[in-house]
Scaffold this active site. Structure first.
Site, short mmCIF file in Angstrom:
data_model
loop_
_atom_site.label_atom_id
_atom_site.label_comp_id
_atom_site.label_asym_id
_atom_site.label_seq_id
_atom_site.Cartn_x
_atom_site.Cartn_y
_atom_site.Cartn_z
N LYS A 89 -10.71 -7.56 -26.79
CA LYS A 89 -11.89 -7.54 -27.52
C LYS A 89 -12.79 -8.64 -26.86
O LYS A 89 -12.29 -9.60 -26.16
CB LYS A 89 -11.48 -8.36 -29.00
CG LYS A 89 -12.76 -8.86 -29.71
CD LYS A 89 -12.26 -9.18 -31.14
CE LYS A 89 -11.62 -10.44 -31.49
NZ LYS A 89 -12.51 -11.50 -31.02
N ASP A 125 -7.72 -10.98 -26.94
CA ASP A 125 -9.15 -11.43 -26.65
C ASP A 125 -9.16 -11.81 -25.34
O ASP A 125 -8.54 -12.25 -24.81
CB ASP A 125 -9.45 -12.90 -27.55
CG ASP A 125 -10.28 -12.82 -28.57
OD1 ASP A 125 -11.06 -11.72 -28.56
OD2 ASP A 125 -10.19 -13.72 -29.46
N ASP A 184 -8.46 -16.04 -29.07
CA ASP A 184 -8.71 -17.19 -28.39
C ASP A 184 -8.91 -18.34 -29.35
O ASP A 184 -9.11 -19.53 -28.85
CB ASP A 184 -9.83 -17.22 -27.37
CG ASP A 184 -11.21 -16.81 -28.05
OD1 ASP A 184 -11.22 -16.52 -29.29
OD2 ASP A 184 -12.18 -16.86 -27.36
N SER A 185 -8.87 -18.04 -30.75
CA SER A 185 -8.59 -18.89 -31.46
C SER A 185 -7.61 -20.02 -31.28
O SER A 185 -7.38 -21.18 -32.03
CB SER A 185 -8.62 -18.47 -33.13
OG SER A 185 -7.44 -17.39 -33.13
N GLU A 232 -16.65 -10.74 -26.86
CA GLU A 232 -17.80 -11.15 -27.61
C GLU A 232 -19.18 -10.58 -26.84
O GLU A 232 -19.06 -10.71 -25.64
CB GLU A 232 -17.72 -12.63 -27.83
CG GLU A 232 -16.85 -13.09 -28.57
CD GLU A 232 -16.57 -14.57 -28.82
OE1 GLU A 232 -17.56 -15.31 -28.65
OE2 GLU A 232 -15.83 -15.16 -29.30
N GLU A 236 -18.24 -10.79 -37.24
CA GLU A 236 -17.91 -12.17 -37.72
C GLU A 236 -19.01 -12.71 -38.47
O GLU A 236 -20.17 -13.02 -37.85
CB GLU A 236 -17.46 -13.09 -36.52
CG GLU A 236 -16.96 -14.32 -36.97
CD GLU A 236 -16.07 -15.37 -36.24
OE1 GLU A 236 -15.64 -14.67 -35.14
OE2 GLU A 236 -15.83 -16.38 -36.41
O1 KIV Z 1 -10.26 -15.77 -31.93
C1 KIV Z 1 -9.98 -15.10 -33.02
O2 KIV Z 1 -9.09 -15.28 -33.75
C2 KIV Z 1 -11.13 -14.10 -33.39
C3 KIV Z 1 -10.90 -13.94 -34.83
C4 KIV Z 1 -11.76 -14.95 -35.66
C5 KIV Z 1 -11.63 -12.72 -35.20
O3 KIV Z 1 -11.79 -13.70 -32.89
#
Ligand code: KIV
Length: 273
Positions: free
Chosen positions: A121, A92, A53-54, A123, A190
């Protein structure tokens, strides 16, 4: 053997990642957001491609990852999936897309069914154990994300290293164990001090992937645009521009892969103590 069977045979899986941990072979992960970059990563030996989600920051230009939606993630994940033959596709779960087990299953199910994800993934700590177990019980591999959690940036008061004092370190270790017990197949740490990341890596059976967590983790992940030096603003302390020496995008990715596999990255300058 048919092309499909051959592709399936070479494909990175949860089991092959687990085997790498056991063999002490480093796992190389990187983010991607479109098919062309995904294809470069795939053919350069990256094991896990994360549609992070970056993308809310590096692709959309937002200040945080919070505005990213499930539809945004689906769009980019489908594109990335078209570029992959070997690497495992991890997607994500964006902000507020997993506030209950039911909602998490519905959204993660869309990533699996409609975008070809092989792992999601999310959080959060022990409070996510119920969600992790609901997803994994339904055949959805999960990577739990501890340490700095960018979706909680406002609650944390900024992008800061996590787990620095003894109580926080112990809490993180316990949360990692609870998430593994709940069924998590992989753990991402992280911005965690290297000594704590080393302890968590040793304590868990599942692979632990670090970003700003030192070279003792089972693998590494970085944001693609950071290693190419094209992210807006300052490159994080834990990252490195691999393009400046390599000269080409493919060369940069290959040199990142090599540096992770040989333990040359991360160096002491990329680590928090
Ligand atoms: O969103 C993302 O790119 C991430 C990485 C920083 C691991 O979660």
């Amino acid at each position: 053997m048919s092309v499909h069977a051959q592709q399936a045979e070479n494909r990175v899986t949860v089991r092959s990642l687990q085997a790498k941990k056991q063999a002490g072979d480093k796992i190389v992960c990187l983010t991607a957001y479109d098919a062309s970059f995904a294809q470069v990563l795939d053919s350069s030996g990256v094991d896990v491609v994360l549609v992070g989600d970056s993308l809310g920051m590096v692709v959309q230009g937002n200040a945080t990852t919070l505005p990213v939606t499930v539809d945004d993630m689906l769009y980019h994940s489908r594109a990335v999936a078209r570029g992959l033959n070997r690497a495992l596709l991890m997607v994500d779960m964006p902000y507020l897309s997993y506030t209950s087990p039911h909602q998490a299953l519905e959204n993660a199910g869309r990533f699996m069914q409609q975008a070809g994800a092989q792992m999601v993934k999310l959080e959060g700590g022990a409070e996510q154990a119920g969600i992790v177990s609901r997803l994994t019980q339904n055949g959805i591999p999960v990577c739990a994300h501890l340490g700095l959690q960018p979706q909680r940036v406002h609650k944390l008061g900024g992008y800061r290293v996590q787990g620095r004092d003894e109580a926080a370190a112990e809490a993180m270790l316990n949360e990692a164990r609870e998430l593994e017990d709940a069924g998590a197949d992989m753990m991402l740490l992280e911005c965690v001090p290297k000594p704590l990341a080393d302890i968590i890596t040793g304590a868990l059976e599942v692979p632990v992937i670090g970003i700003g967590a030192g070279g003792g983790c089972d693998g590494q992940i970085l944001v693609l645009y950071d290693i190419l030096g094209i992210s807006k603003g300052r490159i994080p302390k834990f990252s490195r521009n691999f393009l400046s020496d390599a000269g080409t995008i493919e060369g940069a990715v290959r040199s990142y892969v090599e540096a992770v596999k040989t333990g040359q990255f991360p160096g002491s300058e990329h680590v928090f103590s």
